[in-house]
Motif scaffolding. Structure first.
Motif, PDB file in Angstrom:
ATOM      1  N   LEU A 196       0.811  -1.206   0.000  1.00 34.69           N
ATOM      2  CA  LEU A 196       0.000   0.000   0.000  1.00 34.69           C
ATOM      3  C   LEU A 196       0.850   1.266   0.000  1.00 34.69           C
ATOM      4  CD1 LEU A 196      -2.637  -1.117   2.670  1.00 34.69           C
ATOM      5  CD2 LEU A 196      -2.917  -1.107   0.183  1.00 34.69           C
ATOM      6  N   LYS A 197       2.148   1.117   0.227  1.00 25.77           N
ATOM      7  CA  LYS A 197       3.036   2.268   0.323  1.00 25.77           C
ATOM      8  C   LYS A 197       3.784   2.503  -0.988  1.00 25.77           C
ATOM      9  CE  LYS A 197       3.583   1.640   5.288  1.00 25.77           C
ATOM     10  NZ  LYS A 197       4.530   1.469   6.417  1.00 25.77           N
ATOM     11  N   ASP A 198       4.098   3.758  -1.253  1.00 31.79           N
ATOM     12  CA  ASP A 198       4.741   4.132  -2.509  1.00 31.79           C
ATOM     13  C   ASP A 198       6.150   3.570  -2.656  1.00 31.79           C
ATOM     14  OD1 ASP A 198       2.482   5.555  -3.241  1.00 31.79           O
ATOM     15  OD2 ASP A 198       3.231   7.458  -2.451  1.00 31.79           O
ATOM     16  N   ASP A 199       6.807   3.298  -1.523  1.00 34.67           N
ATOM     17  CA  ASP A 199       8.195   2.833  -1.586  1.00 34.67           C
ATOM     18  C   ASP A 199       8.310   1.313  -1.557  1.00 34.67           C
ATOM     19  OD1 ASP A 199       7.431   2.363   1.023  1.00 34.67           O
ATOM     20  OD2 ASP A 199       9.206   3.282   1.932  1.00 34.67           O
ATOM     21  N   TYR A 200       7.205   0.618  -1.824  1.00 33.53           N
ATOM     22  CA  TYR A 200       7.204  -0.847  -1.720  1.00 33.53           C
ATOM     23  C   TYR A 200       8.270  -1.492  -2.595  1.00 33.53           C
ATOM     24  CZ  TYR A 200       5.619  -5.656  -2.565  1.00 33.53           C
ATOM     25  OH  TYR A 200       5.565  -7.018  -2.710  1.00 33.53           O
ATOM     26  N   LYS A 201       8.349  -1.108  -3.839  1.00 34.92           N
ATOM     27  CA  LYS A 201       9.296  -1.747  -4.764  1.00 34.92           C
ATOM     28  C   LYS A 201      10.742  -1.457  -4.371  1.00 34.92           C
ATOM     29  CE  LYS A 201       6.181  -1.987  -8.709  1.00 34.92           C
ATOM     30  NZ  LYS A 201       5.931  -1.573 -10.113  1.00 34.92           N
ATOM     31  N   GLU A 202      10.992  -0.290  -3.802  1.00 33.42           N
ATOM     32  CA  GLU A 202      12.348   0.046  -3.378  1.00 33.42           C
ATOM     33  C   GLU A 202      12.725  -0.707  -2.102  1.00 33.42           C
ATOM     34  OE1 GLU A 202      10.080   2.485  -4.283  1.00 33.42           O
ATOM     35  OE2 GLU A 202      11.014   2.492  -6.289  1.00 33.42           O
ATOM     36  N   ARG A 203      11.805  -0.796  -1.170  1.00 37.31           N
ATOM     37  CA  ARG A 203      12.088  -1.460   0.107  1.00 37.31           C
ATOM     38  C   ARG A 203      12.099  -2.981  -0.016  1.00 37.31           C
ATOM     39  NH1 ARG A 203       8.668  -0.486   4.959  1.00 37.31           N
ATOM     40  NH2 ARG A 203      10.388  -1.673   5.863  1.00 37.31           N
ATOM     41  N   PHE A 204      11.279  -3.495  -0.934  1.00 38.64           N
ATOM     42  CA  PHE A 204      11.152  -4.943  -1.101  1.00 38.64           C
ATOM     43  C   PHE A 204      11.386  -5.320  -2.564  1.00 38.64           C
ATOM     44  CE2 PHE A 204       8.479  -3.476   2.355  1.00 38.64           C
ATOM     45  CZ  PHE A 204       8.848  -4.308   3.402  1.00 38.64           C
ATOM     46  N   PRO A 205      12.641  -5.275  -3.006  1.00 39.80           N
ATOM     47  CA  PRO A 205      12.939  -5.497  -4.426  1.00 39.80           C
ATOM     48  C   PRO A 205      12.525  -6.856  -4.950  1.00 39.80           C
ATOM     49  CG  PRO A 205      14.958  -5.520  -3.109  1.00 39.80           C
ATOM     50  CD  PRO A 205      13.868  -5.011  -2.232  1.00 39.80           C
ATOM     51  N   GLU A 206      12.476  -7.877  -4.081  1.00 43.34           N
ATOM     52  CA  GLU A 206      12.000  -9.194  -4.517  1.00 43.34           C
ATOM     53  C   GLU A 206      10.515  -9.373  -4.248  1.00 43.34           C
ATOM     54  OE1 GLU A 206      14.645 -12.072  -2.633  1.00 43.34           O
ATOM     55  OE2 GLU A 206      15.422 -12.487  -4.630  1.00 43.34           O
ATOM     56  N   ASN A 239      19.575 -12.661   8.627  1.00 39.59           N
ATOM     57  CA  ASN A 239      20.824 -13.201   8.072  1.00 39.59           C
ATOM     58  C   ASN A 239      20.587 -13.947   6.771  1.00 39.59           C
ATOM     59  OD1 ASN A 239      22.428 -12.211  10.133  1.00 39.59           O
ATOM     60  ND2 ASN A 239      22.299 -14.080  11.365  1.00 39.59           N
ATOM     61  N   LYS A 240      19.346 -14.370   6.541  1.00 34.76           N
ATOM     62  CA  LYS A 240      18.977 -15.064   5.310  1.00 34.76           C
ATOM     63  C   LYS A 240      18.311 -14.118   4.310  1.00 34.76           C
ATOM     64  CE  LYS A 240      18.258 -19.356   7.875  1.00 34.76           C
ATOM     65  NZ  LYS A 240      19.398 -20.102   7.330  1.00 34.76           N
ATOM     66  N   HIS A 241      18.448 -12.820   4.557  1.00 35.25           N
ATOM     67  CA  HIS A 241      18.008 -11.766   3.641  1.00 35.25           C
ATOM     68  C   HIS A 241      16.492 -11.538   3.608  1.00 35.25           C
ATOM     69  CE1 HIS A 241      22.097 -12.453   2.556  1.00 35.25           C
ATOM     70  NE2 HIS A 241      21.833 -13.568   1.920  1.00 35.25           N
ATOM     71  N   VAL A 242      15.787 -11.973   4.636  1.00 40.81           N
ATOM     72  CA  VAL A 242      14.365 -11.686   4.737  1.00 40.81           C
ATOM     73  C   VAL A 242      14.195 -10.240   5.191  1.00 40.81           C
ATOM     74  CG1 VAL A 242      12.235 -12.197   5.995  1.00 40.81           C
ATOM     75  CG2 VAL A 242      13.703 -14.067   5.212  1.00 40.81           C
ATOM     76  N   ILE A 243      13.323  -9.516   4.517  1.00 36.88           N
ATOM     77  CA  ILE A 243      13.052  -8.113   4.846  1.00 36.88           C
ATOM     78  C   ILE A 243      11.732  -8.044   5.619  1.00 36.88           C
ATOM     79  CG2 ILE A 243      12.721  -5.786   3.930  1.00 36.88           C
ATOM     80  CD1 ILE A 243      14.221  -6.726   1.417  1.00 36.88           C
ATOM     81  N   PHE A 244      11.746  -7.363   6.760  1.00 42.18           N
ATOM     82  CA  PHE A 244      10.567  -7.292   7.612  1.00 42.18           C
ATOM     83  C   PHE A 244       9.781  -6.018   7.333  1.00 42.18           C
ATOM     84  CE2 PHE A 244      13.019 -10.447   9.807  1.00 42.18           C
ATOM     85  CZ  PHE A 244      12.058 -11.307  10.342  1.00 42.18           C
ATOM     86  N   ALA A 245       8.462  -6.187   7.278  1.00 38.04           N
ATOM     87  CA  ALA A 245       7.540  -5.077   7.112  1.00 38.04           C
ATOM     88  C   ALA A 245       6.932  -4.735   8.463  1.00 38.04           C
ATOM     89  CB  ALA A 245       6.435  -5.458   6.119  1.00 38.04           C
ATOM     90  N   SER A 246       6.086  -3.688   8.491  1.00 39.18           N
ATOM     91  CA  SER A 246       5.468  -3.237   9.721  1.00 39.18           C
ATOM     92  C   SER A 246       3.958  -3.301   9.604  1.00 39.18           C
ATOM     93  CB  SER A 246       5.881  -1.790  10.041  1.00 39.18           C
ATOM     94  OG  SER A 246       7.278  -1.698  10.180  1.00 39.18           O
ATOM     95  N   TYR A 247       3.301  -3.342  10.751  1.00 38.27           N
ATOM     96  CA  TYR A 247       1.840  -3.377  10.796  1.00 38.27           C
ATOM     97  C   TYR A 247       1.233  -2.107  10.219  1.00 38.27           C
ATOM     98  CZ  TYR A 247      -2.828  -2.990  12.905  1.00 38.27           C
ATOM     99  OH  TYR A 247      -4.154  -2.819  13.114  1.00 38.27           O
ATOM    100  N   CYS A 248       0.133  -2.260   9.543  1.00 36.43           N
ATOM    101  CA  CYS A 248      -0.668  -1.094   9.119  1.00 36.43           C
ATOM    102  C   CYS A 248      -2.131  -1.454   9.259  1.00 36.43           C
ATOM    103  CB  CYS A 248      -0.336  -0.688   7.689  1.00 36.43           C
ATOM    104  SG  CYS A 248      -0.845  -1.867   6.417  1.00 36.43           S
TER     105      CYS A 248
END
Length: 249
Positions: A196-206, A239-248
């Motif tokens: 839902l956020k504009d920076d989704y593709k930048e923050r979560f490239p995969e 350490n395994k490159h998982v990116i964490f998101a936050s609650y909305c």
């Protein structure tokens, strides 16, 4: 053991033949970028057809969720006193995953993630468990849902995106998705919140993401048991490159 590298995006694969209809959420290979790709060490998550069997009161599921998975799971649970689903899946058919999740919730079954629970598995099966178990190296990954932003949907087949969204089968699945999350008491946005956020593709490239325990609880996903501790699981995933998101909300 061979390592499997995957990135994640939403795949909506349809087959409109009479009443046949399939929507799939799963991993898909992508070329390496400037970021670190997720690394899945267990090739059983890719089994198609899946491997499904029971031992004692545990039902084991390895592989993709297919259009016959619910019936296969149901047949085993009918003939055995199943208390827990031990799963290892990269996702698959949304309808069958939802039906399995519904059965898990209604019958008070627990869910144990041995290696991977991603996409449709994370959307419907994990949050439905009465108790949920994560090993220190257990991946729990989302990358969208049927009620997420339409811009994140990839449609394959001989149909336009607009026509796909107008299909009655898809509209029904969206309504059932809403009803499912209401039934289990989980915020529907868990499957697509960062999209839902504009920076989704930048923050979560995969395009994949997980959540820390405190955010999962805010979404309504509770009773999670960690092999060592929640903090150790987070450290292992990072350490395994998982990116964490936050609650909305």
């Amino acid at each position: 053991m061979r390592h499997v590298h995957f990135s994640i995006f939403s795949i909506f694969n349809h087959q409109v033949m009479a009443s046949a209809f399939l929507i799939v959420f799963l991993f898909s290979p992508a070329p390496c970028g400037a970021y670190e790709e997720i690394d899945l060490p267990d090739v059983k998550v890719l089994l198609d057809p899946p491997e499904i069997y029971s031992r004692g009161d545990v039902l084991y599921y390895n592989g993709i969720i297919t259009d016959t998975s619910y019936v296969a799971v149901l047949n085993l649970t009918i003939n055995h006193d199943i208390k827990k689903i031990s799963i290892n899946s990269i996702g698959g058919d949304a309808r069958n995953a939802m039906e399995i999740g519904d059965y898990i919730y209604k019958n008070g079954l627990s869910v144990d993630v041995r290696s991977v629970c991603a996409s449709a598995c994370a959307n419907y099966i994990f949050p439905a468990g009465k108790n949920k178990y994560l090993g220190n190296n257990s991946y729990l990954l989302w990358h969208g849902g049927v009620n997420g932003p339409e811009r994140e949907v990839t449609v394959s087949g001989n149909i336009s995106k607009d026509d796909f969204f107008m299909l009655q089968e898809f509209k029904k699945l969206k309504n059932d998705d809403i009803a499912f999350y209401r039934r289990i008491g989980v915020n529907i946005r868990v499957s697509f919140c960062p999209q839902l956020k504009d920076d989704y593709k930048e923050r979560f490239p995969e395009k994949w993401f997980s959540y820390p325990p405190e955010d999962l609880e805010k979404f309504g996903i509770k009773n999670i048991h960690y092999a060592i501790s929640a903090s150790q699981w987070i450290l292992s995933m990072r350490n395994k490159h998982v990116i964490f998101a936050s609650y909305c909300n």
